[in-house]
Design a protein around this motif. Structure first.
Motif, PDB file in Angstrom:
ATOM      1  N   ASP A  11     -35.069   6.484 -33.512  1.00 20.09           N
ATOM      2  CA  ASP A  11     -35.562   7.196 -32.339  1.00 20.09           C
ATOM      3  C   ASP A  11     -36.461   6.245 -31.569  1.00 20.09           C
ATOM      4  OD1 ASP A  11     -34.253   9.507 -33.053  1.00 20.09           O
ATOM      5  OD2 ASP A  11     -35.998  10.453 -33.951  1.00 20.09           O
ATOM      6  N   ILE A  12     -36.256   6.171 -30.255  1.00 22.77           N
ATOM      7  CA  ILE A  12     -37.016   5.254 -29.421  1.00 22.77           C
ATOM      8  C   ILE A  12     -37.907   6.050 -28.478  1.00 22.77           C
ATOM      9  CG2 ILE A  12     -36.880   3.484 -27.635  1.00 22.77           C
ATOM     10  CD1 ILE A  12     -34.235   2.589 -28.895  1.00 22.77           C
ATOM     11  N   ASN A  13     -39.213   5.858 -28.624  1.00 20.77           N
ATOM     12  CA  ASN A  13     -40.204   6.447 -27.738  1.00 20.77           C
ATOM     13  C   ASN A  13     -39.967   7.935 -27.498  1.00 20.77           C
ATOM     14  OD1 ASN A  13     -42.350   6.760 -26.090  1.00 20.77           O
ATOM     15  ND2 ASN A  13     -41.814   5.119 -24.695  1.00 20.77           N
ATOM     16  N   SER A  14     -40.120   8.718 -28.546  1.00 19.80           N
ATOM     17  CA  SER A  14     -39.809  10.144 -28.489  1.00 19.80           C
ATOM     18  C   SER A  14     -40.626  10.924 -27.462  1.00 19.80           C
ATOM     19  CB  SER A  14     -39.966  10.775 -29.873  1.00 19.80           C
ATOM     20  OG  SER A  14     -41.293  10.619 -30.336  1.00 19.80           O
ATOM     21  N   ALA A  15     -41.842  10.509 -27.177  1.00 16.78           N
ATOM     22  CA  ALA A  15     -42.654  11.239 -26.197  1.00 16.78           C
ATOM     23  C   ALA A  15     -42.073  11.106 -24.793  1.00 16.78           C
ATOM     24  CB  ALA A  15     -44.090  10.740 -26.218  1.00 16.78           C
ATOM     25  N   ASP A  68     -30.584  14.490 -26.948  1.00 13.49           N
ATOM     26  CA  ASP A  68     -31.619  13.849 -27.754  1.00 13.49           C
ATOM     27  C   ASP A  68     -31.735  12.410 -27.258  1.00 13.49           C
ATOM     28  OD1 ASP A  68     -33.439  13.052 -29.631  1.00 13.49           O
ATOM     29  OD2 ASP A  68     -32.245  13.617 -31.363  1.00 13.49           O
ATOM     30  N   GLY A  69     -32.390  12.251 -26.111  1.00  9.29           N
ATOM     31  CA  GLY A  69     -32.451  10.969 -25.426  1.00  9.29           C
ATOM     32  C   GLY A  69     -33.140   9.859 -26.184  1.00  9.29           C
ATOM     33  N   GLN A  70     -33.881  10.202 -27.223  1.00  8.58           N
ATOM     34  CA  GLN A  70     -34.588   9.201 -28.017  1.00  8.58           C
ATOM     35  C   GLN A  70     -33.734   8.665 -29.163  1.00  8.58           C
ATOM     36  OE1 GLN A  70     -37.584  11.098 -30.670  1.00  8.58           O
ATOM     37  NE2 GLN A  70     -36.784  13.009 -29.839  1.00  8.58           N
TER      38      GLN A  70
END
Length: 77
Positions: A11-15, A68-70
């Motif tokens: 997961d990349i930069n979930s915020a 789920d863009g992250q």
């Protein structure tokens, strides 16, 4: 000999690239970032999406059941 375990998902930069399932946004703080323009989030033509696709991984931002863009994964899950 040392064994090496390879990641099957990341997961990349979930915020900034939250998981969106209907009205649920995870993490909740990501809700404030949903209306940002494409330059501020991972989008389909982003270099990271192309690079990950180049090694055969899939991007969660292109899923149809929820976005789920992250999320990037080797298995597509």
């Amino acid at each position: 000999m040392t064994s090496v375990r390879r990641a099957s998902a990341v997961d990349i930069n979930s915020a900034q690239n939250p998981d969106v399932r209907g009205s649920t946004v995870l993490p909740p703080g990501g809700r404030d970032r949903l209306d940002r323009g494409p330059a501020a989030r991972i989008i389909a033509d982003a270099g990271v999406v192309q690079a990950v696709a180049g090694i055969g991984w899939r991007w969660g931002g292109s899923w149809t059941a929820f976005r789920d863009g992250q999320h990037f994964s080797a298995t597509g899950r």
